[in-house]
Design an enzyme around this catalytic site. Structure first.
Site, PDB file in Angstrom:
ATOM      1  N   CYS A  80      42.425  38.061  50.132  1.00 12.64           N
ATOM      2  CA  CYS A  80      43.042  38.701  48.961  1.00 12.64           C
ATOM      3  C   CYS A  80      42.017  39.431  48.106  1.00 12.64           C
ATOM      4  O   CYS A  80      42.368  40.343  47.356  1.00 12.64           O
ATOM      5  CB  CYS A  80      43.776  37.658  48.124  1.00 12.64           C
ATOM      6  SG  CYS A  80      45.173  36.893  48.973  1.00 12.64           S
ATOM      7  N   SER A 116      33.707  33.744  45.080  1.00 17.06           N
ATOM      8  CA  SER A 116      34.574  32.579  44.936  1.00 17.06           C
ATOM      9  C   SER A 116      33.779  31.280  44.932  1.00 17.06           C
ATOM     10  O   SER A 116      32.916  31.062  45.781  1.00 17.06           O
ATOM     11  CB  SER A 116      35.589  32.530  46.084  1.00 17.06           C
ATOM     12  OG  SER A 116      36.382  33.698  46.093  1.00 17.06           O
ATOM     13  N   GLU A 153      48.749  33.665  42.723  1.00 14.40           N
ATOM     14  CA  GLU A 153      47.622  34.517  43.089  1.00 14.40           C
ATOM     15  C   GLU A 153      48.161  35.460  44.144  1.00 14.40           C
ATOM     16  O   GLU A 153      48.449  35.060  45.268  1.00 14.40           O
ATOM     17  CB  GLU A 153      46.463  33.680  43.615  1.00 14.40           C
ATOM     18  CG  GLU A 153      45.210  34.491  43.890  1.00 14.40           C
ATOM     19  CD  GLU A 153      44.888  34.588  45.357  1.00 14.40           C
ATOM     20  OE1 GLU A 153      44.932  35.735  45.886  1.00 14.40           O
ATOM     21  OE2 GLU A 153      44.600  33.563  45.982  1.00 14.40           O
TER      22      GLU A 153
END
Length: 499
Positions: free
Chosen positions: A300, A460, A266
């Site tokens: 991120c 998420s 990732e």
């Protein structure tokens, strides 16, 4: 606004300031005896020291994991699930101490650190459940005397290399999946945040995981490359799972090719955040606060390029500026009032500073913020910043800023913004706001990212697949896909049958 520092309740995390590595079920110093300082980025003070592991320590950890693999991989799924459930409960039982540990070593506000501990625990619970759903299948054979089937088996030893920005959850997301699959692991945590990894090892020991199943080898920035190279080079590691920059990911991918490792990555993002004229502006502003300023912009999936359609541009900018002024409180994360903590180190501050200076030199307008805070004990702070008039020529349009800077790009048409949003080699996450259902369907199909938040800035969760496209990574974490990254599919053809 700068909130005051607080040192109360510091003793809650002191027991996790462990200055040793965890190898083969034992706590031990680095072979060299060396240790390195771990700093609190809110104060630049040393909070403790960690073992400075080298290749010798990594070799011992891999050997321990390799020795433990045969017995661990043949435990029942129920046994692995029960151990993961114990670790999940222990994390929740120690949630406040673990949250304060995160704030001490990487700076995020306590409210966010507490959220991370809950988020990290959710992966342990999820993969405890997924362990018992790893199944094979009987296939329809074209031959009457043969039975065809496939089964899923653990890959072997997994090397886990994790970043500093989510020092608990980035480990549990990988660790839970690997352990559920039947892999043993060697964890190499980020040099800025070794204690959260060591705390997980301590809890795993308390949960009675067998020796060698979980190993942690912290190291300093100077030693990190040699540990990473060893993890790539040794044939005793079968899979590497890494979260970090695209540049480092490419190096791991190249080096890991020498032993044909499976690599799950990732990598960096450059998330577009698009606000169309049809959007609920207030909802979009609230979403941008979450997507841009959570963890001081050090995620991120952080919104890096905020595109606002010209019809609502001025309204959005004014509302965002007001929201930033009223809600973003800079300070030591231990202070309950703080909503924006420090950046991780001086290099991070200099990067943000250079991005803002570059944008302003190329015609962007500073609406608010724009300064590094240099007062005593806050050397790694940068003001939440809002700039308008951003263009594709600016560095901020081409690189992750990884800091609290909202850069606004004005656009006219849907086609134009999709062209700009997709003109990027990274494609981790993307966000857009619209109340036009046809537009929602069109943009969701055309946006070149692995994850999309529509009318929401927080996407998420352990139940959903996490990962990107293009140069933002390989494979998926979380969801039922997460375990598959640590499993081989073995096909079995059984012949000579008589019916």
């Amino acid at each position: 606004m700068l909130s005051s520092s607080s040192s109360s309740s510091a003793d809650q995390y002191q027991r996790f300031l462990i200055d040793q590595a965890y190898i083969g079920g034992q706590w031990r110093p680095a072979v060299s005896g060396s240790r390195f300082d771990v700093l609190n980025p809110a104060t630049s003070e040393v909070i403790g020291q960690a073992a400075e592991c080298s290749i010798e320590d990594a070799q011992a950890a891999v050997a321990a994991a390799k020795d433990a693999f045969p017995s661990w991989s043949t435990t029942t799924a129920k046994e692995r699930a029960q151990l993961l459930q114990r670790l999940y409960k222990l994390q929740l039982d120690n949630a406040e101490s673990l949250a304060r540990l995160i704030t001490a070593e990487m700076g995020k506000p306590l409210r966010e650190a507490r959220g991370e501990i809950g988020y990290g625990a959710s992966f342990l619970e999820w993969f405890a459940e997924e362990a018992r759903r790893i199944n094979g299948s009987i296939l329809q054979s074209p031959w009457k005397d043969k039975q065809l089937s496939y089964r899923k088996e653990a890959c072997g030893v997994a090397g886990i290399i994790t970043p500093w920005n989510f020092p608990n959850a980035m480990i549990t997301r990988k660790l839970g999946a690997a352990l559920a699959a039947g892999c043993t692991v060697v964890i190499n945590p980020a040099e800025d945040t070794p204690y959260s990894a060591l705390a997980l090892a301590a809890l795993a020991e308390e949960a009675h995981f067998p020796p060698g199943v979980i190993n942690v080898v912290p190291t300093s920035r100077q030693k990190t490359p040699e540990i990473g190279n060893f993890i790539c080079d040794t044939p005793d590691i079968s899979v590497i799972t890494f979260t970090g920059s695209t540049e480092v990911g490419k190096l791991l991918l190249k080096r890991g090719a020498n032993t044909v490792k499976r690599i799950v990555m990732e990598l960096g993002g450059d998330a577009p955040f698009i606000v169309f004229d049809s959007a609920d502006v207030q909802r979009a502003v609230e979403g941008s606060i979450v997507a841009k300023f959570r963890n001081a912009g050090q995620t991120c999936v952080c919104a890096n390029r905020i595109f606002v359609q010209e019809g609502i541009h001025d309204q959005f900018v004014a509302a965002l500026a007001a929201k930033m002024s009223s809600e973003l409180v800079i300070g030591n994360g231990m202070d309950e009032k703080t909503t924006v903590g420090p950046l991780i180190n001086d290099r991070a501050v200099e990067k943000v500073k250079s991005h803002v200076e570059d944008a302003l030199s190329k015609g962007a307008k500073l609406v608010q913020g724009g300064k590094k805070l240099t007062a005593k004990n806050n050397c790694y702070f940068y003001e939440p910043t809002l700039i308008t008039g951003a263009t594709k020529e600016m560095i901020i349009a081409k690189e992750e800023t990884f800091g609290p800077v909202a850069a606004i790009f004005k656009f006219k048409t849907e086609e134009e913004v999709l062209r700009h949003a997709n003109n990027c080699r990274r494609g981790l996450a993307g966000y857009f706001y619209s109340r036009d259902y046809a537009q929602i369907e069109r943009v969701a199909r055309k946006l070149e990212v692995g994850m999309i938040g529509i009318n929401d800035g927080l996407l998420s969760t352990c139940e959903a697949p996490f990962g990107g496209v293009k140069e933002s990574g390989l494979g998926r974490e979380g969801s039922h896909f997460g375990v598959d990254e640590f499993l081989h599919v073995k096909y079995v053809c059984l012949g000579g049958l008589q019916f």
